[in-house]
Design a protein around this motif. Structure first.
Motif, PDB file in Angstrom:
ATOM      1  N   THR A 144       0.819  -1.203   0.000  1.00 32.20           N
ATOM      2  CA  THR A 144       0.000   0.000   0.000  1.00 32.20           C
ATOM      3  C   THR A 144       0.857   1.260   0.000  1.00 32.20           C
ATOM      4  O   THR A 144       0.533   2.251  -0.665  1.00 32.20           O
ATOM      5  N   ILE A 145       1.974   1.223   0.745  1.00 31.36           N
ATOM      6  CA  ILE A 145       2.879   2.378   0.786  1.00 31.36           C
ATOM      7  C   ILE A 145       3.411   2.675  -0.604  1.00 31.36           C
ATOM      8  O   ILE A 145       3.377   3.824  -1.083  1.00 31.36           O
ATOM      9  N   LEU A 146       3.924   1.643  -1.272  1.00 31.83           N
ATOM     10  CA  LEU A 146       4.479   1.834  -2.613  1.00 31.83           C
ATOM     11  C   LEU A 146       3.392   2.270  -3.587  1.00 31.83           C
ATOM     12  O   LEU A 146       3.606   3.140  -4.435  1.00 31.83           O
ATOM     13  N   ALA A 147       2.211   1.647  -3.452  1.00 32.03           N
ATOM     14  CA  ALA A 147       1.103   1.977  -4.353  1.00 32.03           C
ATOM     15  C   ALA A 147       0.714   3.440  -4.221  1.00 32.03           C
ATOM     16  O   ALA A 147       0.493   4.134  -5.226  1.00 32.03           O
ATOM     17  N   ASN A 148       0.629   3.926  -2.993  1.00 32.96           N
ATOM     18  CA  ASN A 148       0.219   5.310  -2.796  1.00 32.96           C
ATOM     19  C   ASN A 148       1.329   6.296  -3.094  1.00 32.96           C
ATOM     20  O   ASN A 148       1.069   7.433  -3.492  1.00 32.96           O
ATOM     21  N   ALA A 149       2.582   5.856  -2.887  1.00 29.71           N
ATOM     22  CA  ALA A 149       3.702   6.728  -3.244  1.00 29.71           C
ATOM     23  C   ALA A 149       3.704   6.994  -4.740  1.00 29.71           C
ATOM     24  O   ALA A 149       3.861   8.131  -5.198  1.00 29.71           O
ATOM     25  N   ILE A 150       3.495   5.948  -5.521  1.00 36.72           N
ATOM     26  CA  ILE A 150       3.402   6.112  -6.973  1.00 36.72           C
ATOM     27  C   ILE A 150       2.025   6.665  -7.351  1.00 36.72           C
ATOM     28  O   ILE A 150       1.871   7.393  -8.334  1.00 36.72           O
ATOM     29  N   GLY A 151       1.003   6.330  -6.518  1.00 33.37           N
ATOM     30  CA  GLY A 151      -0.356   6.800  -6.787  1.00 33.37           C
ATOM     31  C   GLY A 151      -0.496   8.307  -6.717  1.00 33.37           C
ATOM     32  O   GLY A 151      -1.492   8.864  -7.188  1.00 33.37           O
ATOM     33  N   VAL A 152       0.500   8.980  -6.129  1.00 34.19           N
ATOM     34  CA  VAL A 152       0.504  10.448  -6.125  1.00 34.19           C
ATOM     35  C   VAL A 152       0.458  10.976  -7.553  1.00 34.19           C
ATOM     36  O   VAL A 152      -0.061  12.072  -7.820  1.00 34.19           O
ATOM     37  N   LEU A 153       0.978  10.176  -8.493  1.00 38.95           N
ATOM     38  CA  LEU A 153       0.987  10.609  -9.893  1.00 38.95           C
ATOM     39  C   LEU A 153      -0.404  10.614 -10.519  1.00 38.95           C
ATOM     40  O   LEU A 153      -0.633  11.334 -11.489  1.00 38.95           O
ATOM     41  N   ALA A 154      -1.321   9.798  -9.996  1.00 34.97           N
ATOM     42  CA  ALA A 154      -2.634   9.635 -10.632  1.00 34.97           C
ATOM     43  C   ALA A 154      -3.381  10.962 -10.821  1.00 34.97           C
ATOM     44  O   ALA A 154      -3.878  11.239 -11.925  1.00 34.97           O
ATOM     45  N   PRO A 155      -3.507  11.817  -9.787  1.00 34.79           N
ATOM     46  CA  PRO A 155      -4.214  13.086 -10.019  1.00 34.79           C
ATOM     47  C   PRO A 155      -3.561  13.950 -11.095  1.00 34.79           C
ATOM     48  O   PRO A 155      -4.249  14.660 -11.837  1.00 34.79           O
ATOM     49  N   TYR A 156      -2.221  13.883 -11.185  1.00 34.87           N
ATOM     50  CA  TYR A 156      -1.545  14.678 -12.206  1.00 34.87           C
ATOM     51  C   TYR A 156      -1.714  14.073 -13.594  1.00 34.87           C
ATOM     52  O   TYR A 156      -1.749  14.806 -14.597  1.00 34.87           O
ATOM     53  N   LEU A 157      -1.823  12.745 -13.662  1.00 34.50           N
ATOM     54  CA  LEU A 157      -2.143  12.118 -14.954  1.00 34.50           C
ATOM     55  C   LEU A 157      -3.519  12.561 -15.426  1.00 34.50           C
ATOM     56  O   LEU A 157      -3.729  12.836 -16.613  1.00 34.50           O
ATOM     57  N   VAL A 158      -4.465  12.623 -14.495  1.00 29.90           N
ATOM     58  CA  VAL A 158      -5.810  13.094 -14.838  1.00 29.90           C
ATOM     59  C   VAL A 158      -5.760  14.559 -15.268  1.00 29.90           C
ATOM     60  O   VAL A 158      -6.435  14.972 -16.220  1.00 29.90           O
ATOM     61  N   TYR A 159      -4.946  15.343 -14.568  1.00 29.65           N
ATOM     62  CA  TYR A 159      -4.794  16.754 -14.931  1.00 29.65           C
ATOM     63  C   TYR A 159      -4.253  16.882 -16.354  1.00 29.65           C
ATOM     64  O   TYR A 159      -4.729  17.721 -17.139  1.00 29.65           O
ATOM     65  N   LEU A 160      -3.268  16.058 -16.711  1.00 26.70           N
ATOM     66  CA  LEU A 160      -2.744  16.052 -18.083  1.00 26.70           C
ATOM     67  C   LEU A 160      -3.829  15.676 -19.075  1.00 26.70           C
ATOM     68  O   LEU A 160      -3.963  16.272 -20.146  1.00 26.70           O
ATOM     69  N   GLY A 161      -4.617  14.639 -18.705  1.00 25.26           N
ATOM     70  CA  GLY A 161      -5.654  14.166 -19.622  1.00 25.26           C
ATOM     71  C   GLY A 161      -6.765  15.158 -19.829  1.00 25.26           C
ATOM     72  O   GLY A 161      -7.344  15.241 -20.916  1.00 25.26           O
ATOM     73  N   THR A 162      -7.097  15.931 -18.800  1.00 20.96           N
ATOM     74  CA  THR A 162      -8.225  16.867 -18.911  1.00 20.96           C
ATOM     75  C   THR A 162      -7.807  18.247 -19.402  1.00 20.96           C
ATOM     76  O   THR A 162      -8.635  18.992 -19.942  1.00 20.96           O
ATOM     77  N   ASN A 163      -6.539  18.607 -19.236  1.00 22.68           N
ATOM     78  CA  ASN A 163      -6.102  19.955 -19.596  1.00 22.68           C
ATOM     79  C   ASN A 163      -5.085  20.017 -20.729  1.00 22.68           C
ATOM     80  O   ASN A 163      -4.884  21.087 -21.305  1.00 22.68           O
ATOM     81  N   VAL A 164      -4.430  18.915 -21.042  1.00 18.51           N
ATOM     82  CA  VAL A 164      -3.389  18.939 -22.071  1.00 18.51           C
ATOM     83  C   VAL A 164      -3.749  18.028 -23.232  1.00 18.51           C
ATOM     84  O   VAL A 164      -4.035  18.474 -24.342  1.00 18.51           O
ATOM     85  N   ASP A 165      -3.731  16.711 -23.017  1.00 18.27           N
ATOM     86  CA  ASP A 165      -3.995  15.743 -24.081  1.00 18.27           C
ATOM     87  C   ASP A 165      -4.711  14.553 -23.471  1.00 18.27           C
ATOM     88  O   ASP A 165      -4.190  13.914 -22.546  1.00 18.27           O
ATOM     89  N   ILE A 166      -5.891  14.243 -23.971  1.00 17.92           N
ATOM     90  CA  ILE A 166      -6.708  13.176 -23.396  1.00 17.92           C
ATOM     91  C   ILE A 166      -6.024  11.814 -23.479  1.00 17.92           C
ATOM     92  O   ILE A 166      -6.324  10.894 -22.719  1.00 17.92           O
ATOM     93  N   ARG A 167      -5.040  11.664 -24.376  1.00 18.26           N
ATOM     94  CA  ARG A 167      -4.359  10.379 -24.534  1.00 18.26           C
ATOM     95  C   ARG A 167      -3.218  10.190 -23.549  1.00 18.26           C
ATOM     96  O   ARG A 167      -2.724   9.062 -23.370  1.00 18.26           O
ATOM     97  N   ALA A 168      -2.760  11.266 -22.925  1.00 18.00           N
ATOM     98  CA  ALA A 168      -1.552  11.222 -22.096  1.00 18.00           C
ATOM     99  C   ALA A 168      -1.588  10.133 -21.014  1.00 18.00           C
ATOM    100  O   ALA A 168      -0.611   9.383 -20.859  1.00 18.00           O
ATOM    101  N   PRO A 169      -2.694   9.998 -20.245  1.00 13.38           N
ATOM    102  CA  PRO A 169      -2.685   8.967 -19.193  1.00 13.38           C
ATOM    103  C   PRO A 169      -2.494   7.557 -19.750  1.00 13.38           C
ATOM    104  O   PRO A 169      -1.848   6.722 -19.106  1.00 13.38           O
TER     105      PRO A 169
END
Length: 598
Positions: A499-524
């Motif tokens: 869970t620690i490793l998952a959430n440490a890397i999971g910090v990227l998930a909101p930023y992937l969504v930010y890329l997908g919604t504001n930059v390029d929908i394919r990025a995630p």
């Protein structure tokens, strides 16, 4: 005289068994003296049914809502600058926006109205619209001066619409999710090791109380962004152990063949909770009433506290035999059995087992094989977590009904768990895990190719939903593998590390969504596709856990799967092999005979 002879034969059998257990490590993967104890107390009775429904499935249902409700409550609907003056005209909303707002390009390269800019002109001063045209309009723009208007097609209110967390504050929402992931890392590190050091039950109570208080506190503190982050962080600290502790206890007091059933109970509870949640918001339409309704049920689980036990398997691993007998008797009473073993007899069964000294998470890297398993399990958790949260967060930002988008992502999980349980119990956890990852990788390719073409909007939703189906299947299998690979003395720490490793890397998930919604929908999907491929390859190198007993010691965990063949499917051990543990423990044989005595 006959009794003495039997005891001599038993001692001889014990010596022979001990000799072969050292030579053939595989025996330790099947022979489990604790299961004989549980058979006496009942390892498939009324207590297990009650525990699985209330604390495994029921708490997962409540916990899923208290964990995920914040995603819907933080949704940001379409918004634009409020420009005064329309009340003096007959223009529709669309016509007024066309006059007063500049255009921008969205994440699909479409031209839409700007969310954060307006033309630098006072449209309220225009008295004669019949002679006015856009050629009279200035091209200079400015940020919104009069607040924002929000599309209320689906929501009457969300937290961002009430407090204008948009434009200059558009990272406020993303940062809430990031804080949640960071505090989950810290909470998993602390509470995971507490579960193996001080017991599963203590961690369970801490989790239920603080998770409930944190989410209810966040509902009451939205006017202060700092306090809102603090309260959301408290939820993150305890939410993972809210699911882990009951599931670990449930597996440790049940039969080997029921382990996937217990994981299925928890997974279905989670999915039912996340399926019901968007329907509640769709009905209520206001974030505050929705948050209250989905947060309070977790605290109500405390009403069933008299049925909460400490894991007797964990107590035995700590050589707390008297307390273990109390817990076994509690289970036996509800199951309608009689458990009359004494503390001395239980101590004799485990007299050869020394209480191991462990060093927290560092112990999971004590040997090459255990370290390899830990690294691969951690990598699998990372892929599952990043993809899960990216898909869930992204679903609420997709076009169309956000509640149905979220519902589709949730409802496909239940059939995924059914398929995952069947495949895991038939072809093994290892093969199921790997195949699911690799099919996810292939499914990302059409999204990358067609995501920007609006003609394929529905196809993209279906493919994304299918990836979510596979993700749920993989989550089910990875979770089950994680619980079965680590020893009793380090089980909750091992799950916590994932869970620690998952959430440490999971910090990227909101930023992937930010890329997908504001930059390029394919990025995630570029990033997720690579992660799925790596996860599928890595999963092939994990040991198979189907038909194996739960390892109890660090030594057993270090040798776990040592003699597995890479290209093979798991087979159940012969029935005679399962009974070998009785030969090495005359106390267990006497306990077994007492069950059949009229």
């Amino acid at each position: 005289m006959r009794d003495k002879k039997e005891q001599a034969n038993s001692r001889k059998a014990s010596q022979v068994s001990g000799h072969f257990s050292q030579m053939d490590v595989d025996d330790s993967e099947f022979n489990d003296p604790f299961q004989t104890l549980m058979e006496k107390a009942g390892n498939h009775g009324r207590y297990q049914t009650l525990y699985n429904f209330v604390f495994v499935g029921g708490l997962a249902f409540c916990g899923a809502m208290i964990y995920m409700n914040i995603i819907l409550a933080l949704n940001i609907p379409d918004h634009w600058c409020t420009v005064p003056g329309r009340e003096n005209t007959n223009f529709t909303i669309e016509e007024w926006r066309d006059i007063t707002l500049p255009k921008q390009t969205d994440n699909r390269d479409r031209e839409t109205f700007s969310n954060c800019l307006m033309f630098q002109q006072n449209f309220s001063e225009i008295t004669d619209w019949s002679t006015w045209s856009t050629s009279n309009r200035t091209n200079k723009t400015e940020t919104c001066q009069n607040g924002w208007s929000y599309d209320k097609t689906w929501y009457e209110s969300t937290i961002p619409t009430d407090h204008n967390w948009v434009c200059a504050k558009d990272l406020f929402v993303t940062n809430v999710f990031v804080v949640g992931r960071v505090t989950e890392v810290a909470g998993s590190f602390i509470l995971g090791q507490m579960g193996d050091s001080y017991g599963r039950r203590l961690v369970y109570y801490i989790s239920v109380v603080f998770c409930s208080l944190g989410r209810i506190g966040s509902v009451m503190c939205t006017s202060s962004y700092t306090w809102f982050l603090i309260m959301s962080g408290i939820v993150g600290l305890t939410v993972n152990s809210l699911f882990q502790s009951p599931q670990i206890i449930g597996m440790e007091i049940s039969r080997e063949e029921d382990r996937s059933r217990i994981a299925f109970f928890q997974s279905c509870g989670w999915s039912i909770g996340t399926t019901l949640m968007p329907l509640l918001y769709w009905w209520l339409r206001h974030w505050d009433s929705f948050m209250w309704l989905t947060s309070v049920p977790t605290a109500m689980v405390l009403l069933f506290s008299k049925y909460v036990i400490e894991s007797p398997r964990w107590l035995i691993s700590k050589q707390r035999f008297r307390e273990a007998i109390v817990q076994l008797q509690k289970i036996a009473k509800i199951n309608g059995h009689r458990f009359d073993m004494t503390e001395k007899e239980l101590a004799e069964i485990y007299s050869r087992d020394k209480q191991e000294v462990t060093y927290g998470i560092a112990s999971l890297f004590a040997g090459w094989r255990l370290a390899r398993n830990t690294i691969i399990m951690g990598s699998s958790w990372c892929v599952v977590a990043v993809s899960y949260f990216t898909l869930v967060l992204f679903s609420s930002r997709m076009a169309g009904n956000p509640f149905l988008n979220f519902l589709y992502q949730s409802i496909v999980e239940i059939p995924a768990y059914i398929v995952g349980r069947y495949m895991g119990d038939t072809y093994g956890r290892r093969l199921t895990n790997s195949i699911s990852f690799l099919v996810c990788f292939v499914s990302c390719l059409p999204i990358i190719v067609y995501a920007k073409d609006e003609r394929y909007e529905n196809l993209m939703i279906y493919v994304a939903t299918f990836i979510k189906f596979l993700n749920a299947l993989t989550f089910f299998t990875v979770n089950l593998q994680c619980l079965e690979i680590y020893p009793t003395c380090m089980r909750q720490t091992g799950v916590a590390l994932g869970t620690i490793l998952a959430n440490a890397i999971g910090v990227l998930a909101p930023y992937l969504v930010y890329l997908g919604t504001n930059v390029d929908i394919r990025a995630p999907y570029y990033i997720l596709g690579v992660l799925f491929l790596l996860g599928g390859i890595g999963a092939l190198f994990l040991p198979e856990t189907l038909h194996k007993k739960l390892p109890d010691t660090m030594e057993e965990a270090e040798h776990f799967g040592r003699h597995d063949k890479f290209f093979s499917l798991p087979k159940p051990p012969p029935a005679a092999e399962k009974d070998d543990s009785l030969a090495s423990h005359p106390e267990l044989a006497r306990l077994r005979r007492s069950e059949t005595t009229p």
